[in-house]
Design a protein around this motif. Structure first.
Motif: not given
Length: 328
Positions: A45-70
């Motif tokens: 699940g963590m690897l899937k979320n990392i891939t998702f974050a890489i794909k959808h990152a913008g100029e400014v990226n805001h994690l609304a909660a810290p659970v996926e801070s990795y």
């Protein structure tokens, strides 16, 4: 400037952070919301979320909660993470899980955050106490109530009717286990939002409480429940902020609460304070609000005034300034 707000994987009964993000999207231009596709309960699940974050990152990226801070070390662009509380986020009965949450969710990835947002001074102090090297990155931006929370006069026949008491949240820190015996013998209806444990069901039966229960309710239903309520029950054992305080204030309902965590900072003098570990104190607070009309009116007026400090406009303006500072 493109700003992407990343939301935690959707879990039944968890809606408050998603509502805050929706308010930011409504109040700030060029903000996009993305929800992580997998729970962070295993490496896949963590690897899937990392891939998702890489794909959808913008100029400014805001994690609304810290659970996926990795995911922060793997993202391009500027990075912000909002902490809503610390004790709950790192809580676990397992020492191993506590160690992993502290290191995987905080110590290591926080190095990659450009800013860390705390939603209260109380949360800021907690963060600084366990992550002092990140103190210079921390900014305090309080949460806001949703724009749909608007003042609705309470029933004028309050004292002649059975009062409706709304209790939001059934986690241990929400203190329902003490609210239930505190209400024994009081002619009222307790409306509970959240899933009930076997212990809580037994307590409701033992103390003969008239109650209703709902879980995973929509924002529209939450607002309806506030409007139908006469009193909001919130004598928590810990809070990093305390959304029901400002939501009740915006609607115009008195709150019975505690001095735990950030609550005194957020509520100031707008609630009826009780000792959350003393059932008799909780009971006395409810009885005072029920029977003293002038005190109840005072709490409502103070609550409405206090809620103005946490308007969506204030929150959106603060985040917009933070986003803009990262795009320069």
């Amino acid at each position: 400037m493109s700003t992407v707000i990343f939301l935690r994987h959707k879990t039944l009964g968890q809606n408050s952070i998603e509502e805050l993000a929706a308010s930011l999207q409504q109040g700030i231009s060029q903000v996009v919301l993305k929800t992580f596709p997998a729970p962070s309960t295993n490496i896949w699940g963590m690897l899937k979320n990392i891939t998702f974050a890489i794909k959808h990152a913008g100029e400014v990226n805001h994690l609304a909660a810290p659970v996926e801070s990795y995911v922060l070390p793997f993202m391009r662009g500027k990075r912000i993470v909002t902490w809503h509380d610390v004790s709950t986020a790192l809580q676990s009965r397992s020492r191993l899980k506590k160690f992993l949450r502290f290191n995987v969710s905080m110590r290591w990835p926080m190095r990659y955050a450009d800013f860390i947002v705390a939603i209260s001074e109380s949360t800021r102090r907690e963060l600084e106490s366990i992550y002092p090297q990140g103190a210079a990155k921390i900014r305090v931006i309080p949460n806001s109530y949703n724009r749909l929370f608007t003042y609705t006069p309470a029933r004028s026949t309050f004292e002649m009717l059975t009062p409706v008491i709304l209790h939001i949240g059934t986690a241990r820190r929400k203190n329902l286990e003490r609210v239930i015996p505190a209400l024994e013998g009081i002619d009222c209806i307790l409306r509970i939002v959240g899933r009930l444990s076997a212990e809580q069901n037994l307590l409701l039966d033992k103390h003969q409480i008239s109650f209703t229960q709902e879980s995973d309710v929509s924002l529209e239903r939450i607002i309806e429940l506030y409007r139908e309520a006469d009193i909001i029950s919130f004598p928590s054992l810990y809070e990093g902020f305390g959304m029901p305080i400002i939501e009740a204030g915006a609607i115009g309902r008195p709150v019975v609460s505690s001095r735990a965590g950030a609550i005194p900072e957020i509520a100031q003098d707008s609630v009826c304070y009780v000792d959350p570990e003393d059932i008799s104190s909780i009971r006395s607070g409810f009885l005072r609000v029920i029977h003293e009309g002038s005190y109840r009116k005072e709490l409502i007026e103070k609550g409405r005034s206090n809620a103005q400090r946490y308007s969506p406009t204030h929150m959106c303006s603060a985040y917009a300034d933070l986003y803009e500072s990262l795009s320069r």
